[in-house]
Scaffold this active site. Sequence first.
Site: not given
Length: 338
Positions: A91, A122-123
Site C-alpha cells: 500500500d 492519499e492516506e
Amino acid sequence: MSELVRYIRQLVDIPSVSGDEGQLARKLERDLSARGFEVELQEVAPERFNVYARDPAVPPKIIFCTHMDTVPPFFASSEDEEYIYGRGSCDAKGILAAMVFAVSRMRQEGRGEVGLLFVVGEEVDSAGARAANALPVETSYVVVGEPTENRMASGHKGGFKFRLTVEGKACHSAYPHLGDSAIDRLIDLLLEIRRADWGRSDRLGEATVNVGTISGGLAANVLAPEAGADVFVRVVGRASEVQAKLDTILRGHRGARYEVVSSSDAVTCETRPGFDVAPVAFGTDIPSLEAFGKPLLLGPGSIHDAHTSKERIGKEEAEDAVEYYQRLALELLSETAQ
C-alpha cells in the site's frame, strides 16, 4: 532477485509517510526520466510533489495512478521466498513499481499512450489527487492501484468523517446535580450513532461506523465540561444522506455539535471481462480524480496486510500485476480507438 522485486524494495526503503514524500518523488523523477519518460513534478505543498510521467511524443489516453505516501511508522524492507515486507510494500509501492514496469514495457513496444501519475496524501486527505486535476491531461480512463488481491473492484464505499463535540458544566463529582457531564452525554450520543441504520447497498453491503478517538474531562473527581470523539461512517450511498441523518440525531442532544472532516459518496467503478470482480470497503483517491475519466480499481496485495506491522506483498502477485496492467491498458486503448 528479480528486477521488479529489487525495485519494490528500493521504493519501500525510502520513507514516505504522508507529508514527507519529497525524497521518493525525486527518485521517481530520476528513474522515469532515465526510462525515457517526460516527467513533471507538480508541487502540492513545500517539498511535496505529485509525479506525472508521459511519453514525450504521444499524449496519454489512459492514466495509471497510485499514491506514494504511507501510514506511519516507517520500517524498511525485507523478504523471504514468497513475500516482500516493509511499510508501503502493498500500500502502495509494490503497485507503483508494477505500474512503472507495465507502462515502460508498453512504451518499448510502441504503445506510448499510457501515462503515470503518482500522488501524495492519499492516506490522509487526497490533497495530491485533488491538485492533479489541474494537470493538462485529457484521458478517457484512470486505472487506480490499491491492494485488491488482483481482483477488479466493482466499487467502493465512500466516507463521512466528523468530529463530535459535546459541552457540559464542570462541578465537584460529589455533587453531580450541580453540573452536567459532557462525557456522559457524549457516551449516550455515540451509542445512538452506533445503533443507527446508516444504509445498505446490494453492491457494497452495510454502512459501518467507527468511533476512532474519544477525549475529554479534567479529572476523576470533576464532571467533564467538554468531551469529543472522531467518528467515521463508511458510506454505501450518498454522503449527504448520512449527514442529514446525523443532523436528525443531534437535534435530541443538547450542547452537541460536529465538524465535517471529509465527505465522499460511494463509488462505482468500471470493470472488464476476464478479471475476478468484487467490491471493496475501503476508500481511495477516485472521488478526487474527476478530471481523468472513468475509473478502474485493482492491484496486487491484500488490504488486510496494509497498515499493519507485517505489511507485505507476494512476489508472484506483483509480477502478475505487471502482465495484467499491460493487458488492461491494451484493452482500454482498443476501446478509445473505436
